[in-house]
Design an enzyme around this catalytic site. Structure first.
Site, PDB file in Angstrom:
ATOM      1  CB  SER A   1      -0.955   0.289   1.421  1.00  0.00           C
ATOM      2  OG  SER A   1      -0.027   0.194   2.412  1.00  0.00           O
ATOM      3  CG  ASP A   2       1.497   5.901  -1.184  1.00  0.00           C
ATOM      4  OD1 ASP A   2       2.266   5.946  -0.455  1.00  0.00           O
ATOM      5  OD2 ASP A   2       1.347   6.826  -1.889  1.00  0.00           O
ATOM      6  CD1 TRP A   3       5.067   5.154   5.004  1.00  0.00           C
ATOM      7  CD2 TRP A   3       5.016   3.884   3.167  1.00  0.00           C
ATOM      8  NE1 TRP A   3       6.098   4.208   4.823  1.00  0.00           N
ATOM      9  CE2 TRP A   3       5.770   3.362   3.643  1.00  0.00           C
ATOM     10  CE3 TRP A   3       4.478   3.399   1.873  1.00  0.00           C
ATOM     11  CZ2 TRP A   3       6.712   2.596   3.224  1.00  0.00           C
ATOM     12  CZ3 TRP A   3       5.348   2.240   1.179  1.00  0.00           C
ATOM     13  CH2 TRP A   3       6.351   1.770   2.024  1.00  0.00           C
TER      14      TRP A   3
END
Ligand code: BGC
Length: 809
Positions: free
Chosen positions: A239-241
């Site tokens: 995932s993106d952060w």
């Protein structure tokens, strides 16, 4: 969203399968999230080591001591940012930079580098455009693939990001990108497809935003059907952060690892879903196997003993910067400069350069070259200098201007260094206009009022307007050239290096000319109404005059094109076509030329852009030298995405193969007749508005093929865990949360003008409640978030009860 396991035909190494079989559900769930901001867990019981990941696209940003984002990181080489690298149009060079990035990651025990970003530059305002390559998917995809090949050749994984349709920073955590099927395939997915199929990245990072209503982090069609089943991706999706919305549906959809992890705060959700049967164990096994595969693939990093040569990397950064420097204008051959004569330098950027963007990609360089020092070396003497403006403030200072005018007056040539300051281009914020800071425009005007030999040198990551262009004989676009950008641009000014760059994006005259202009500002949904008409595809189709076209860039020499030939004038649709053309250096200096091949469909049944880039090649030639350049056009070069068939189609008929040195400078045209072809499509047309006008919403709704989603901000009482904090400011609870968060962030990032401070400030406005776990290392758990949401929505009792009962959970 279904939590059914999909039959992904995936073969794992037998050792990996064996390990998964020996792991407990809790160990497997733990593998599916980071142990902190930057690490993935291993399995200590089974001797599987943890690994570290770090940003980013043009340099390593390894935070000190495991901290999250303190704005300080290990020193690393800052290469030119992606827009500058892209302007090189040179995949071999980008691969070489990738190898160097891989070496630095490996030497720092980093197993995965979080890049490249291949998102399309849909709007020149996007705050992260400096991190992206191009408005054209072929160019972005091929350069992204080269970057990945380079990094991964060092045993370090790449993380191709941000998948997909992440084209703005505004409201990025929740905005819904409404993209029609053709534009999605032809523009937004193609760059990812090329990078995945040609370079096989070991990880892909999903984007924050929603795509057509669904968060990318739980978009099964995107993460599984397209990425794995169509493109054959065999790595891990991270995932993106903070991009995870619903963890369990996300896992089932194909999101393997949640980052960052907060001490296993979502493991419980996964284990509960396993226990109640809503999550099949096969899904968890699959994700765990993908993580183990990544750990195995990056074994070289752990072998240790790696280092790198800082000087060599600095030299590479400098070469890459000159290759990405674009000579936009050069009236009367003012450049390159002769070393004799009085030279004046004005503009603080000459001594305190702006050389990189801000946000997660921002790195701590080993050293920084400034242009002024190198100019003095090349000129052989001290050169007059005046700052002209305050380095970090945008407002006009009349005294500084007067001083700059006086300095300019006495010189034979004036070099004016201007551009965008840090706050203009950062992750988390989009620009609101394309103008330079007022003080920078004022400086150019002040100089041109007293001097007719001004050379403007720009430092910016994306297009800017140039209201002074007529009065300036020469303009050099230095982009954000990295730590050696200063010396590189000075070399180009004096001809010690040639300007190797060509624009990988169009520079419009004014922001209003851009096709996204009238549809930019929506609270919930960004309608991609321009469909496939992105960048030059719009400007060229709508015949809009531009300041500098896609592909443009001058050289210190001249090139002639001759003998354009195709290997056949008539070909079966689907067969590759060979294009060849001879390029001759007709000037007196060595130089490089980027030969661009565009395809124009002469009689298409469906609407298509006027022309599309189908191939390119960069050649370097000595004076008088000729070279035959060959470019192969495959089936896709002629194809459009047929939504009826759900596949790429090539229509039989006549095509023009246009060869030139920009989309507006076509030097030769050949005609090709394709026979056979795919079944005829339904005819379609799409009305193109005049510049400044809106794309028609009804036409877009038709193309979108279903009702357009409501485009309103959430209302008080109906806020959700996804509503941006800024939209809930009517509540005292939100304001208090933001106050506390701001104070906390100041403890970590003391300097409010530091680049990281811009990012954090933007995040605190736009983040939704569900992301509070991110800033608090998991302390604000989902149940606390829910309690806060109830309070904000005015359900006080329920909120308080929720908060009390969530203590300890
Ligand atoms: C950015 C990513 C980056 C990650 C880790 C996110 O906010 O969107 O590009 O890799 O942070 O720093």
């Amino acid at each position: 969203m279904s939590t059914e396991a999909r039959p992904v035909a995936e073969e794992f190494d037998p050792a990996v399968t064996d390990l998964v079989a020996r792991m407990t559900p809790a160990e497997k769930a733990a593998l599916c999230a980071g142990s902190d901001f930057w690490h993935l867990y291993g399995v200590p019981r089974l001797d599987v080591p943890p690994i570290m990941v770090a940003d980013g696209p043009y340099g390593l940003r390894k935070e000190h001591d495991g901290s999250d984002v303190d704005g300080k990181s290990e020193p690393a080489t800052c290469f030119p940012t992606s827009s500058a690298l892209a302007a090189s149009w040179d995949p071999d060079l980008v691969e070489e930079v990738g190898r160097a990035l891989g070496d630095e990651a490996r030497a720092n025990d980093v197993s995965v580098l979080l890049g490249p970003g291949v998102n399309i530059k849909r709007s020149p305002l996007c705050g992260r455009n400096f991190e992206y390559f191009s408005e054209d998917p072929l160019l972005a995809g091929l350069l992204g693939a080269a970057w990945i090949r380079g990094v991964q050749s060092r045993g370090v994984g790449a993380s191709l990001k941000h998948f997909a349709a992440n084209n703005q920073e505004r409201r990025r955590f929740n905005i819904d990108a409404a993209v029609d099927e053709r534009a999605l395939h032809e523009i937004y997915l193609t760059a990812f497809e090329l990078a995945v199929t040609r370079a096989r990245p070991w990880t892909v990072m999903c984007a924050y935003n929603r795509l057509n209503g669904v968060h990318c982090s739980q978009h099964e069609w995107l993460l599984t059907t397209v990425l794995r089943e169509r493109w054959g991706f065999d790595g891990l999706v991270v995932s993106d952060w903070g991009a995870v919305d619903e963890r369990v549906p996300g896992l089932a959809a194909g999101l393997d690892v949640e980052m960052p992890g907060y001490g296993g705060h979502n493991d419980r959700l996964i284990l509960d879903a396993l226990a109640d049967g809503t999550l099949p164990e096969a899904v968890l096994d699959r994700a765990a196997a993908r993580v183990l595969t990544l750990i195995e693939r990056t074994a070289q990093v752990r072998a240790g003993g790696h280092g790198y040569d800082r000087d060599a990397h600095h030299a590479l950064a400098r070469r890459a910067a000159t290759e990405g420097t674009v000579l936009l204008k050069n009236e009367g051959g003012l450049l390159p400069l002769a070393p004799q004569g009085r030279i004046a330098v004005v503009g603080a950027f000459a001594r305190q350069p702006r050389f990189q963007g801000a946000g997660s990609a921002g790195i701590n360089p080993h050293r920084v070259d400034d242009a002024y020092t190198r100019i003095c070396e090349l000129a052989g003497e001290q050169v007059a200098y005046a700052p002209g403006y305050h380095r970090d403030r945008g407002e006009v200072d009349e005294e500084l201007l007067a001083q700059a005018r006086a300095t300019a007056r006495d010189a034979d040539v004036v070099l004016v260094f201007v551009g965008l300051t840090e706050g203009y281009e950062t992750e988390g914020l989009d620009r609101t206009h394309l103008a330079l800071p007022a003080a920078h425009d004022a400086l150019v005007h002040a100089v041109t009022a007293v001097h007719d030999k001004a050379v403007v040198v720009l430092a910016n990551g994306a297009p800017v307007e140039m209201p002074w262009l007529r009065g300036v004989p020469a303009v050099v676009e230095g982009y954000l050239g990295g730590q050696a950008g200063g010396s590189a641009v000075a070399d180009v000014l004096f001809g010690a290096a040639e300007p190797g760059g060509r624009l990988a994006e169009t520079f419009p005259h004014r922001w209003e000319d851009n096709p996204t202009h009238a549809i930019a500002d929506a609270p919930a949904v960004t309608e991609y109404r321009e469909s496939v008409y992105v960048g030059y595809r719009y400007y060229d189709s709508a015949h809009v005059d531009v300041m500098f076209p896609f592909g443009h860039g001058l050289s210190y020499t001249t090139f002639a094109y001759s003998g354009l030939a195709l290997d056949a004038a008539v070909a079966e649709a689907g067969q590759p076509v060979q294009v060849s053309v001879t390029v001759t250096n007709t000037g007196e200096r060595e130089g490089s030329e980027v030969v661009q091949v565009y395809v124009h469909d002469c009689a298409s049944t469906v609407f298509r852009p006027q022309q599309e880039l189908a191939g390119f090649a960069k050649v370097r030639l000595r004076p008088g030298q000729s070279q035959q350049v060959a470019v192969e056009l495959d089936r896709r070069a002629f194809a459009y995405y047929d939504t009826g068939r759900g596949d790429w189609s090539v229509e039989a008929g006549r095509f023009e193969i246009r060869v030139g040195s920009s989309s507006r400078d076509i030097r030769a045209v050949a005609v090709l007749d394709l026979t056979g072809g795919d079944p005829a499509p339904e005819p379609s047309a799409y009305p193109l508005p005049a510049p400044g006008q809106e794309f028609d919403r009804t036409a877009f709704a038709d193309l979108y093929g279903r009702p357009l989603p409501a485009n309103t901000a959430d209302r008080p009482g109906a806020f959700t865990l996804n509503t941006p904090l800024a939209d809930m400011r009517s509540s005292l609870v939100t304001r208090t949360l933001q106050y506390v968060a701001r104070r906390k962030s100041r403890e970590v990032i003391a300097d409010p003008t530091s680049p990281m401070a811009y990012l954090v400030a933007a995040m605190l406005d736009e983040m939704p409640l569900r992301m509070l776990a991110l800033g608090t290392r998991g302390a604000v758990s989902r149940s606390v978030q829910q309690g806060l949401l109830d309070l904000i929505n005015g359900r006080r009792l329920r909120g308080l009860r929720g908060l009390l009962s969530s203590r300890g959970r």
